[in-house]
Structure formats: C-alpha cells, structure tokens
Scaffold this motif. Structure first.
Motif, PDB file in Angstrom:
ATOM      1  N   ILE A  19      -1.822  30.293 107.147  1.00 46.01           N
ATOM      2  CA  ILE A  19      -0.521  29.817 105.941  1.00 46.01           C
ATOM      3  C   ILE A  19      -0.936  28.187 106.453  1.00 46.01           C
ATOM      4  O   ILE A  19      -0.595  27.605 105.185  1.00 46.01           O
ATOM      5  CB  ILE A  19       0.462  29.818 106.959  1.00 46.01           C
ATOM      6  N   PHE A  20      -1.049  27.466 107.238  1.00 46.47           N
ATOM      7  CA  PHE A  20      -1.827  26.373 107.184  1.00 46.47           C
ATOM      8  C   PHE A  20      -2.858  26.083 105.997  1.00 46.47           C
ATOM      9  O   PHE A  20      -2.144  25.241 105.106  1.00 46.47           O
ATOM     10  CB  PHE A  20      -1.978  25.688 108.179  1.00 46.47           C
ATOM     11  N   LEU A  21      -3.805  26.541 105.989  1.00 47.97           N
ATOM     12  CA  LEU A  21      -4.591  26.181 105.229  1.00 47.97           C
ATOM     13  C   LEU A  21      -4.131  26.490 103.309  1.00 47.97           C
ATOM     14  O   LEU A  21      -4.061  25.488 102.721  1.00 47.97           O
ATOM     15  CB  LEU A  21      -5.684  27.408 105.057  1.00 47.97           C
ATOM     16  N   LEU A  22      -2.996  27.246 103.812  1.00 48.33           N
ATOM     17  CA  LEU A  22      -3.299  27.311 101.691  1.00 48.33           C
ATOM     18  C   LEU A  22      -1.733  26.328 101.493  1.00 48.33           C
ATOM     19  O   LEU A  22      -1.789  25.802 100.634  1.00 48.33           O
ATOM     20  CB  LEU A  22      -1.870  29.255 101.575  1.00 48.33           C
ATOM     21  N   ALA A  23      -0.449  25.751 102.573  1.00 47.36           N
ATOM     22  CA  ALA A  23      -0.554  25.288 102.549  1.00 47.36           C
ATOM     23  C   ALA A  23      -0.862  23.704 101.741  1.00 47.36           C
ATOM     24  O   ALA A  23       0.117  22.298 101.216  1.00 47.36           O
ATOM     25  CB  ALA A  23       0.802  24.684 103.831  1.00 47.36           C
ATOM     26  N   ARG A  24      -2.361  23.747 102.776  1.00 45.72           N
ATOM     27  CA  ARG A  24      -2.803  22.797 102.439  1.00 45.72           C
ATOM     28  C   ARG A  24      -3.190  22.249 101.624  1.00 45.72           C
ATOM     29  O   ARG A  24      -3.395  21.392 100.738  1.00 45.72           O
ATOM     30  CB  ARG A  24      -3.687  22.130 103.982  1.00 45.72           C
ATOM     31  N   GLY A 121      12.101  12.274  99.605  1.00 44.34           N
ATOM     32  CA  GLY A 121      10.837  12.649  98.266  1.00 44.34           C
ATOM     33  C   GLY A 121      10.323  14.095  98.448  1.00 44.34           C
ATOM     34  O   GLY A 121       9.141  14.104  98.739  1.00 44.34           O
ATOM     35  N   VAL A 122      10.996  14.311  99.071  1.00 44.83           N
ATOM     36  CA  VAL A 122      10.750  16.432  99.466  1.00 44.83           C
ATOM     37  C   VAL A 122       9.395  16.699  97.969  1.00 44.83           C
ATOM     38  O   VAL A 122      10.517  16.227  96.918  1.00 44.83           O
ATOM     39  CB  VAL A 122      11.385  16.974  99.945  1.00 44.83           C
ATOM     40  N   THR A 123       8.580  17.267  98.115  1.00 44.00           N
ATOM     41  CA  THR A 123       7.819  17.980  96.682  1.00 44.00           C
ATOM     42  C   THR A 123       8.160  19.862  97.226  1.00 44.00           C
ATOM     43  O   THR A 123       7.848  20.069  95.799  1.00 44.00           O
ATOM     44  CB  THR A 123       6.623  17.351  96.061  1.00 44.00           C
ATOM     45  N   HIS A 124       7.714  19.684  98.283  1.00 44.46           N
ATOM     46  CA  HIS A 124       7.365  20.889  98.845  1.00 44.46           C
ATOM     47  C   HIS A 124       8.563  21.747 100.388  1.00 44.46           C
ATOM     48  O   HIS A 124       8.674  20.351 100.565  1.00 44.46           O
ATOM     49  CB  HIS A 124       5.415  21.461  98.974  1.00 44.46           C
ATOM     50  N   LEU A 125       8.604  22.741 100.074  1.00 46.56           N
ATOM     51  CA  LEU A 125       9.221  23.616 100.666  1.00 46.56           C
ATOM     52  C   LEU A 125       8.668  24.873 100.899  1.00 46.56           C
ATOM     53  O   LEU A 125       8.012  25.556 100.582  1.00 46.56           O
ATOM     54  CB  LEU A 125      10.750  24.028  99.878  1.00 46.56           C
ATOM     55  N   ALA A 126       9.091  24.990 102.914  1.00 46.54           N
ATOM     56  CA  ALA A 126       8.996  26.365 103.358  1.00 46.54           C
ATOM     57  C   ALA A 126      10.252  26.808 103.773  1.00 46.54           C
ATOM     58  O   ALA A 126      11.101  26.002 104.426  1.00 46.54           O
ATOM     59  CB  ALA A 126       7.167  26.073 104.151  1.00 46.54           C
ATOM     60  N   PHE A 127      10.666  28.263 103.959  1.00 47.81           N
ATOM     61  CA  PHE A 127      10.871  28.685 104.817  1.00 47.81           C
ATOM     62  C   PHE A 127      10.233  29.722 105.650  1.00 47.81           C
ATOM     63  O   PHE A 127       9.519  30.647 104.962  1.00 47.81           O
ATOM     64  CB  PHE A 127      11.896  28.747 103.349  1.00 47.81           C
ATOM     65  N   CYS A 138      15.435  26.461  91.205  1.00 45.52           N
ATOM     66  CA  CYS A 138      15.398  24.912  91.610  1.00 45.52           C
ATOM     67  C   CYS A 138      13.884  25.170  92.457  1.00 45.52           C
ATOM     68  O   CYS A 138      12.947  24.515  92.541  1.00 45.52           O
ATOM     69  CB  CYS A 138      15.968  23.974  92.557  1.00 45.52           C
ATOM     70  N   LEU A 139      12.978  25.975  92.511  1.00 42.25           N
ATOM     71  CA  LEU A 139      11.808  26.001  93.506  1.00 42.25           C
ATOM     72  C   LEU A 139      11.138  27.043  92.514  1.00 42.25           C
ATOM     73  O   LEU A 139      11.716  28.148  92.001  1.00 42.25           O
ATOM     74  CB  LEU A 139      12.342  26.954  94.489  1.00 42.25           C
ATOM     75  N   GLU A 140       9.903  26.174  92.490  1.00 39.78           N
ATOM     76  CA  GLU A 140       8.576  27.231  91.704  1.00 39.78           C
ATOM     77  C   GLU A 140       7.591  27.923  93.317  1.00 39.78           C
ATOM     78  O   GLU A 140       6.881  26.996  94.285  1.00 39.78           O
ATOM     79  CB  GLU A 140       7.559  25.958  91.212  1.00 39.78           C
ATOM     80  N   PRO A 141       8.075  29.766  93.004  1.00 41.98           N
ATOM     81  CA  PRO A 141       6.708  29.963  94.132  1.00 41.98           C
ATOM     82  C   PRO A 141       5.744  29.752  93.700  1.00 41.98           C
ATOM     83  O   PRO A 141       4.991  29.449  93.249  1.00 41.98           O
ATOM     84  CB  PRO A 141       7.422  31.743  93.792  1.00 41.98           C
ATOM     85  N   LEU A 142       4.963  29.158  95.080  1.00 36.04           N
ATOM     86  CA  LEU A 142       3.738  29.073  95.348  1.00 36.04           C
ATOM     87  C   LEU A 142       3.140  30.518  96.442  1.00 36.04           C
ATOM     88  O   LEU A 142       2.226  30.620  95.919  1.00 36.04           O
ATOM     89  CB  LEU A 142       3.723  27.626  95.949  1.00 36.04           C
ATOM     90  N   LEU A 152       6.465  29.601 100.394  1.00 31.18           N
ATOM     91  CA  LEU A 152       6.193  28.266 100.071  1.00 31.18           C
ATOM     92  C   LEU A 152       6.724  28.248  98.408  1.00 31.18           C
ATOM     93  O   LEU A 152       6.252  28.854  98.255  1.00 31.18           O
ATOM     94  CB  LEU A 152       4.549  28.016 100.001  1.00 31.18           C
ATOM     95  N   TYR A 153       7.074  27.559  98.006  1.00 27.29           N
ATOM     96  CA  TYR A 153       7.510  26.950  97.156  1.00 27.29           C
ATOM     97  C   TYR A 153       7.366  25.319  96.575  1.00 27.29           C
ATOM     98  O   TYR A 153       7.160  24.624  97.590  1.00 27.29           O
ATOM     99  CB  TYR A 153       8.807  26.694  97.205  1.00 27.29           C
ATOM    100  N   ARG A 154       7.630  24.744  95.692  1.00 25.28           N
ATOM    101  CA  ARG A 154       7.366  23.350  94.966  1.00 25.28           C
ATOM    102  C   ARG A 154       8.696  23.099  94.596  1.00 25.28           C
ATOM    103  O   ARG A 154       9.009  24.435  93.554  1.00 25.28           O
ATOM    104  CB  ARG A 154       6.256  23.488  93.873  1.00 25.28           C
ATOM    105  N   LEU A 155       9.423  22.404  94.971  1.00 30.64           N
ATOM    106  CA  LEU A 155      10.492  21.008  94.305  1.00 30.64           C
ATOM    107  C   LEU A 155       9.706  21.393  92.713  1.00 30.64           C
ATOM    108  O   LEU A 155       9.581  20.937  92.399  1.00 30.64           O
ATOM    109  CB  LEU A 155      10.833  20.151  94.747  1.00 30.64           C
TER     110      LEU A 155
END
Length: 159
Positions: A19-24, A121-127, A138-142, A152-155
């Motif tokens: 999950i950390f690798l994918l977020a990066r 300044g948030v561009t990405h969100l994790a839930f 308002c989220l684009e699924p990643l 993981l999502y992009r705003l």
C-alpha cells in the motif's frame, strides 16, 4: 510495531508494504500532498515512506496548515501542542472543527469535498474505510477495495 523488529529485520517489512509503494507511485511527487481519513496510524506510515501528509504525529503544530484551517485561532487550545492528528469527515460543514480526543491527540473534522481540504494543498486522499457516495463525488479512484482495507483517491479538479 508488533510486526517490525528493526534490530532483527530492519524496517524493510514496513517500508516496502504494497500500500505504501502504491501510494508513492500514485501521489509521491513534489507537489502531491495526502490527507488520511480513518485510522491515523496509516498517516504516520505514509509519512515514514516520504509522502507529504497533513495529519499524523507532529511534535510541533503545523502553523502553515493550521492558520488556513483555523484562521481566527478559535481552536488554538486544541491544536497548539505535540499531538497525534486524526482526520474525520463531517459532511458539508462550513468550517473545519477541532476536537480534543486525549491530551496528545486531536481530531480535525473537515469535509472531504469542501474548500478547506484544497486550501490545505491536499491532492490525494487515503481512507481506511469506504467513503460514502457524497464524498466519492469529488474523488477520482486510484485503488479501491484493496485487500489491505485502504482506499486511495485523487481529489478531482474543480470544474
């Protein structure tokens, strides 16, 4: 911490979690900034692998962020401390609110789709849960419904 023994194994089992690798890969650029909703420990994990994250554990208050979220200092008594900072979505509220959870832990309740998340300044969100339908607008699924339980999502850009 129970799964990592840095003396015996080093930090590799933790730092190379999928999950950390994918977020990066999806949001590890110099202009990318994450907000982690749900389990605050994930925010600290993102920070440990070099991602810019607005929440997690901070030894001093993040004045650059907090002055945007609380410009009148209404909640200064809550955030002016060493703290574990948690984010929660409170729906479409006008202003972020801050609530003390423990002496060294507070929560910022901030609309996922509101203007304050963007001003931070948030561009990405994790839930660590599945966001509701209103939030997903308002989220684009990643990465959604991953076996890790992290989404993981992009705003999305404003129209």
């Amino acid at each position: 911490t129970t799964y990592v023994n840095p003396i015996q194994n080093g930090l590799e089992p933790y730092l190379h979690k999928r999950i950390f690798l994918l977020a990066r890969q999806s949001g590890g650029g110099a202009q990318d900034k994450w907000a982690v909703y749900g389990n605050m420990r994930l925010a600290q994990g993102f920070r440990s692998v070099g991602l810019s994250v607005i929440n997690g554990t901070y030894y001093t208050p993040r004045l650059d962020l907090l002055e945007k979220l609380d410009p009148d200092g209404q909640y200064k008594g809550v955030w002016n401390r060493y703290a574990h900072v948690e984010l929660a979505s409170g729906g479409p509220v006008a202003e972020p609110t801050f609530e003390i959870r423990y002496a060294d832990h507070y929560r910022i309740i901030m609309d996922v789709c509101g203007p304050h998340i963007r001003s931070a300044g948030v561009t990405h969100l994790a839930f660590t849960y599945v966001p509701d339908t209103r939030e997903q607008a308002c989220l684009e699924p990643l990465l959604v419904n991953d076996y890790s339980g992290v989404n993981l999502y992009r705003l999305r850009a404003l129209n």
